[in-house]
Design an enzyme around this catalytic site. Structure first.
Site, PDB file in Angstrom:
ATOM      1  N   CYS A   1     -54.400  -1.535  45.149  1.00 44.13           N
ATOM      2  CA  CYS A   1     -54.219  -1.476  43.498  1.00 44.13           C
ATOM      3  C   CYS A   1     -53.231  -2.654  42.866  1.00 44.13           C
ATOM      4  O   CYS A   1     -53.372  -3.286  41.850  1.00 44.13           O
ATOM      5  CB  CYS A   1     -53.674  -0.048  42.780  1.00 44.13           C
ATOM      6  SG  CYS A   1     -54.431   1.232  43.413  1.00 44.13           S
ATOM      7  N   VAL A   2     -52.286  -2.960  43.956  1.00 44.03           N
ATOM      8  CA  VAL A   2     -51.514  -4.331  43.542  1.00 44.03           C
ATOM      9  C   VAL A   2     -52.342  -5.487  43.286  1.00 44.03           C
ATOM     10  O   VAL A   2     -52.344  -6.153  42.355  1.00 44.03           O
ATOM     11  CB  VAL A   2     -50.530  -4.445  44.576  1.00 44.03           C
ATOM     12  CG1 VAL A   2     -49.689  -5.734  44.420  1.00 44.03           C
ATOM     13  CG2 VAL A   2     -49.335  -3.443  44.603  1.00 44.03           C
TER      14      VAL A   2
END
Length: 362
Positions: free
Chosen positions: A96-97
């Site tokens: 997700c980063v």
């Protein structure tokens, strides 16, 4: 058509531990959700596919994320993507980063995107984005984390707290069900930044698209807004999503988990203030020590997902499946635990005392 099937197959291979419903054969609620995801995201993204063994969880996930992060509203998309990236850093969800820092390349520029991805919030240049990121990065540490920026309007607050809550849900689930990295980990330095720039340009139309609120809500029946989600009341779409998600995940938890497991997880989360658990999972074993073997197996998945989702391993999944073998059960237990943590984080948010106007932050 062949290229589309190849792309769908590549997306599906990112999902682990469960077998997702193929896009070509999806029907019913899964087919409806897939169609809306594909229309708004250009493809059925891996986070949607990983939920597909449970149609109701897929619908709940999609409305949580869509109505808070994706819908056009009072808060700009750059602020929402920064909040999403900051939560991803906090929950150690590298997938997700990568995803949200790529979006920030297009919306805020490379500098702030890379500083946030590297957990260097104080080095970000944009004052408003920096303050929102600093709050979102520590939102799970309430009451000791940063407060919600006071200069946000009630409407903006609802959208950004909604984004933080939906991402605390999603990152926990992604840590369990998706590959560790969206981008190849071997690509580093300038090559990695150029890859992010390129993907950001490809996403430009999606990131700047105007989306009407509430379009996902008819996938699940209406439900009352829980008292601890009062922060969402300023936005009917987000309030509707939170209410329906709460009812959905609560029903799933009651179906698959014993009252004893739900009580252990709930009590732990009520005491938890965002502290790190360390490398050992002994704390989890201690919390479950008085339960029977079935409850230990299901409780371990639930408690790890809620507090340290990056520590859910193959052995814990295998032991869970000895008692609950169905993919649907695994998706719904993970979803229940992730949402239990996320909704508490939302309930603990407070507004800071600084009354400065928004114009001074941007």
């Amino acid at each position: 058509m062949i290229a589309g099937r190849v792309a769908a197959s590549a997306v599906q291979r990112q999902v682990r531990h469960v077998v997702p419903v193929p896009t070509a054969t999806a029907t019913g609620l899964v087919g409806r959700a897939y169609a809306q995801v594909a229309e708004e995201m250009r493809l059925v993204i891996p986070p949607a596919m990983m939920h597909s063994p449970s149609p109701r969880s897929l619908a709940a996930y999609w409305m949580l994320v869509r109505e808070s992060l994706l819908v056009s509203g009072a808060a700009d998309r750059a602020s929402k993507e920064a909040a999403a990236a900051a939560v991803s850093v906090a929950t150690i969800c590298q997938y997700c980063v990568d995803m949200h820092s790529v979006s920030m390349y297009e919306l805020t520029g490379e500098h702030d995107a890379e500083r946030l991805a590297a957990d260097r919030v104080d080095d970000m240049r944009s004052p408003g984005i920096r303050e929102i990121s600093a709050w979102a990065r520590t939102a799970h540490e309430a009451p000791n984390g940063r407060p919600v920026p006071a200069w946000l309007t009630p409407a903006q607050r609802a959208e950004l707290v909604g984004t933080v809550v939906s991402m605390h849900y999603l990152t926990r689930a992604v840590n369990v069900f998706l590959a560790n990295f969206l981008l190849p980990p071997g690509v580093t330095g300038r090559a990695r930044r150029r890859m992010k720039q390129g993907i950001g340009r490809l996403l430009r139309a999606t990131l700047h698209a105007r989306r009407e609120p509430g379009l996902s809500l008819d996938m699940l029946p209406a439900a009352p807004l829980p008292a601890d989600a009062g922060w969402a009341a300023a936005n009917p779409g987000i309030a509707g999503a939170m209410a329906r998600a709460h009812a959905t995940f609560d029903a799933a938890g009651r179906q698959w988990l014993s009252p004893a497991v739900r009580a252990v997880v709930g009590d732990h989360l009520d005491r938890w203030r965002g502290e790190e658990t360390g490398l050992s999972t002994a704390w989890c074993d201690d919390a479950l020590a008085d339960l029977d073997p079935r409850d230990v197996a299901t409780g371990r998945i639930a408690l790890l997902t809620a507090v340290a989702s990056h520590q859910v391993g193959d052995d814990a999944i295998a032991e869970f499946r000895r008692h609950l073998p169905a993919d649907e059960a695994l998706v719904e237990v993970v979803g229940w635990a992730a949402f239990e943590a996320a909704r508490r984080i939302g309930a603990r948010q407070r507004v800071g005392a600084d009354g400065a106007r928004q114009e001074t932050r941007t």
